[in-house]
Design a protein around this motif. Structure first.
Motif, PDB file in Angstrom:
ATOM      1  N   ASP A  16       0.850  -1.195   0.000  1.00 29.88           N
ATOM      2  CA  ASP A  16       0.000   0.000   0.000  1.00 29.88           C
ATOM      3  C   ASP A  16       0.883   1.241   0.000  1.00 29.88           C
ATOM      4  OD1 ASP A  16      -1.739   2.206   0.993  1.00 29.88           O
ATOM      5  OD2 ASP A  16      -3.207   0.578   1.146  1.00 29.88           O
ATOM      6  N   LYS A  92      -3.961   7.103   4.655  1.00 31.86           N
ATOM      7  CA  LYS A  92      -5.359   7.044   4.252  1.00 31.86           C
ATOM      8  C   LYS A  92      -5.685   5.706   3.598  1.00 31.86           C
ATOM      9  CE  LYS A  92      -8.870   9.274   1.349  1.00 31.86           C
ATOM     10  NZ  LYS A  92      -9.149  10.339   0.351  1.00 31.86           N
ATOM     11  N   ASN A  93      -6.852   5.159   3.969  1.00 32.09           N
ATOM     12  CA  ASN A  93      -7.358   3.950   3.326  1.00 32.09           C
ATOM     13  C   ASN A  93      -8.014   4.353   2.007  1.00 32.09           C
ATOM     14  OD1 ASN A  93      -8.486   1.510   2.639  1.00 32.09           O
ATOM     15  ND2 ASN A  93     -10.107   1.584   4.181  1.00 32.09           N
ATOM     16  N   ASP A  95      -9.193   3.098  -1.896  1.00 36.32           N
ATOM     17  CA  ASP A  95      -9.472   1.971  -2.796  1.00 36.32           C
ATOM     18  C   ASP A  95      -8.631   2.024  -4.070  1.00 36.32           C
ATOM     19  OD1 ASP A  95     -11.296   1.025  -1.005  1.00 36.32           O
ATOM     20  OD2 ASP A  95     -13.073   1.754  -2.081  1.00 36.32           O
ATOM     21  N   GLY A  98      -5.271   0.808  -3.288  1.00 34.76           N
ATOM     22  CA  GLY A  98      -5.366  -0.641  -3.119  1.00 34.76           C
ATOM     23  C   GLY A  98      -5.264  -1.385  -4.439  1.00 34.76           C
ATOM     24  N   ASN A 126      -3.210  -3.438   2.515  1.00 35.37           N
ATOM     25  CA  ASN A 126      -4.351  -3.165   3.391  1.00 35.37           C
ATOM     26  C   ASN A 126      -5.507  -4.054   2.943  1.00 35.37           C
ATOM     27  OD1 ASN A 126      -6.643  -2.141   4.643  1.00 35.37           O
ATOM     28  ND2 ASN A 126      -6.059  -0.010   4.398  1.00 35.37           N
ATOM     29  N   TYR A 128      -8.489  -4.055   3.535  1.00 36.22           N
ATOM     30  CA  TYR A 128      -9.777  -3.397   3.335  1.00 36.22           C
ATOM     31  C   TYR A 128      -9.939  -2.786   1.947  1.00 36.22           C
ATOM     32  CZ  TYR A 128     -10.193  -3.838   8.393  1.00 36.22           C
ATOM     33  OH  TYR A 128     -10.247  -4.330   9.668  1.00 36.22           O
ATOM     34  N   ASN A 129      -8.827  -2.498   1.256  1.00 38.87           N
ATOM     35  CA  ASN A 129      -8.978  -1.792  -0.032  1.00 38.87           C
ATOM     36  C   ASN A 129      -8.468  -2.592  -1.232  1.00 38.87           C
ATOM     37  OD1 ASN A 129      -6.154  -1.493  -0.127  1.00 38.87           O
ATOM     38  ND2 ASN A 129      -6.204   0.559   0.750  1.00 38.87           N
ATOM     39  N   THR A 302       0.600  -2.190   7.405  1.00 34.36           N
ATOM     40  CA  THR A 302       0.852  -0.925   6.698  1.00 34.36           C
ATOM     41  C   THR A 302       1.248   0.213   7.634  1.00 34.36           C
ATOM     42  OG1 THR A 302      -1.522  -0.438   6.819  1.00 34.36           O
ATOM     43  CG2 THR A 302      -0.705  -1.488   4.802  1.00 34.36           C
ATOM     44  N   PHE A 304      -0.342   2.723   9.061  1.00 36.76           N
ATOM     45  CA  PHE A 304      -0.802   4.012   8.561  1.00 36.76           C
ATOM     46  C   PHE A 304      -0.485   5.163   9.521  1.00 36.76           C
ATOM     47  CE2 PHE A 304      -4.424   2.442   5.560  1.00 36.76           C
ATOM     48  CZ  PHE A 304      -3.486   2.250   4.557  1.00 36.76           C
TER      49      PHE A 304
END
Length: 347
Positions: A16, A92-93, A95, A98, A126, A128-129, A302, A304
């Protein structure tokens, strides 16, 4: 022909871009002595990596390439997997970011599969993304298991401490549904084989942890040990494998029992990783055992919360590179030994 050290090509997926992955990669290879051990190829975009290098005030000299045929030995090669720019916001997460992480990983995996790189070291993603129509996996390991031959097993490594996982990224309330004698035998078989071919241990000893508190107390606290684990251990031991257990996991590491074994098989993720990360102090490595190719990764995520600040420690990533190189050499030695029959002594 045995490769010279610097000719070992290490493929590196960028992870990421909003995390600490690029930072720990660049810090690892800022030390020019690393380039005497191998030649890294970062799967990303040279403009983005140059921007990150400048942002982190690092001195690494990058060599941008558009194909793997352009690799220059002894340089930090950056393969342009994409050409367009990417907007980055550290921590920052995102997409979109990702998708680039998976693009890097998938391209690096194909290069590993096609033997264009010798080993793969993956920076953190990550979870999530990364999900999309093209990538429906919880993480690196499951994708590698699909793309590469073998049976993937997460093996955490720090010096002589090696902890494998029977199950990894599944909910705790589903663990017992996965627990079978067949799965235990298969995972132990993977551990034994990797200890022999990748770590040079001819007769490895493997400890099995119990699933329940106190290993079930003879069926008082759960019966998985009596019904599944103990019969599987006995069967494997009777077949000549040095497999022992099940041991109560609450005291196994604190009493230093783990030092008697070449590897430990934990029943689930946290049972194995909590003691491992406590003992390894950020120097551990995640190795995907059981595949026909070599992949390692640092044992952290990651991060973050510290991304872009230049304070990330790169110890675990550097250890991941070292382990990948060591396993590459050990596996080549093992293959040479096993394909050359010993000559009978002449009378």
């Amino acid at each position: 022909m045995v490769k010279k050290a610097e000719n070992i090509i290490v493929g590196i997926s960028i992870g990421d871009l909003n995390g600490i992955g690029p930072e720990v990669i660049l810090k690892t290879f800022e030390d020019n002595r690393m380039l005497e051990l191998c030649t890294p190829v970062i799967f990303a975009n040279v403009k983005i990596i140059s921007f990150l290098k400048k942002n982190l005030a690092l001195d690494s000299s990058l060599h941008g390439i558009d194909s793997l045929e352009q690799i220059v030995l002894g340089k930090i090669n950056v393969l342009n997997v994409w050409k367009e720019g990417v907007n980055l916001e550290f921590g920052k997460n995102d997409d979109v970011v990702g998708k680039y992480a998976i693009k890097s990983f998938a391209t690096a995996t194909k290069a590993l599969k096609d033997k264009q790189v010798d080993v793969l070291v993956t920076a953190p993603i990550n979870k999530y993304n990364i999900q999309s129509e093209d990538f429906k996996f919880p993480g690196h390991t499951d994708y590698l298991d699909k793309e590469l031959s073998g049976n993937a097993l997460m093996l955490m490594v720090h010096d002589k401490l090696r902890v494998g996982l029977l199950t990894d990224h599944i909910p705790v309330n589903e663990i017992s549904n996965y627990l079978t004698e067949e799965l235990l035998e298969r995972k132990v078989g993977t551990i034994v084989k990797t200890l022999q071919q990748d770590f040079g241990i001819s007769k490895p000893k493997v400890a099995i942890l119990g699933l329940n508190p106190h290993s079930g107390d003879n069926g008082v606290i759960g019966d998985e040990e009596e019904k599944v684990i103990k019969p599987a251990v006995k069967k494997m031991f009777d077949l000549g494998q040095l497999v022992f257990g099940p041991y109560a996991s609450d005291s196994f590491f604190g009493s230093l029992q783990y030092e008697k074994y070449d590897a430990i098989l934990a029943m689930y993720h946290d049972q194995g990783l909590i003691p491992f990360k406590t003992l390894s102090f950020g120097n551990g490595v995640n190795y995907t055992a059981g595949l026909n190719r070599i992949r390692t990764s640092p044992d952290h995520g990651t991060a973050f919360e510290i991304a872009g600040k230049g304070i990330a420690k790169h110890d675990s990533f550097k250890e991941a590179v070292y382990l990948a190189l060591d396993i590459y050499k050990k596996r080549n030695e093992y293959q040479e030994l096993t394909k050359k029959p010993l000559k009978a002594k002449q009378n």
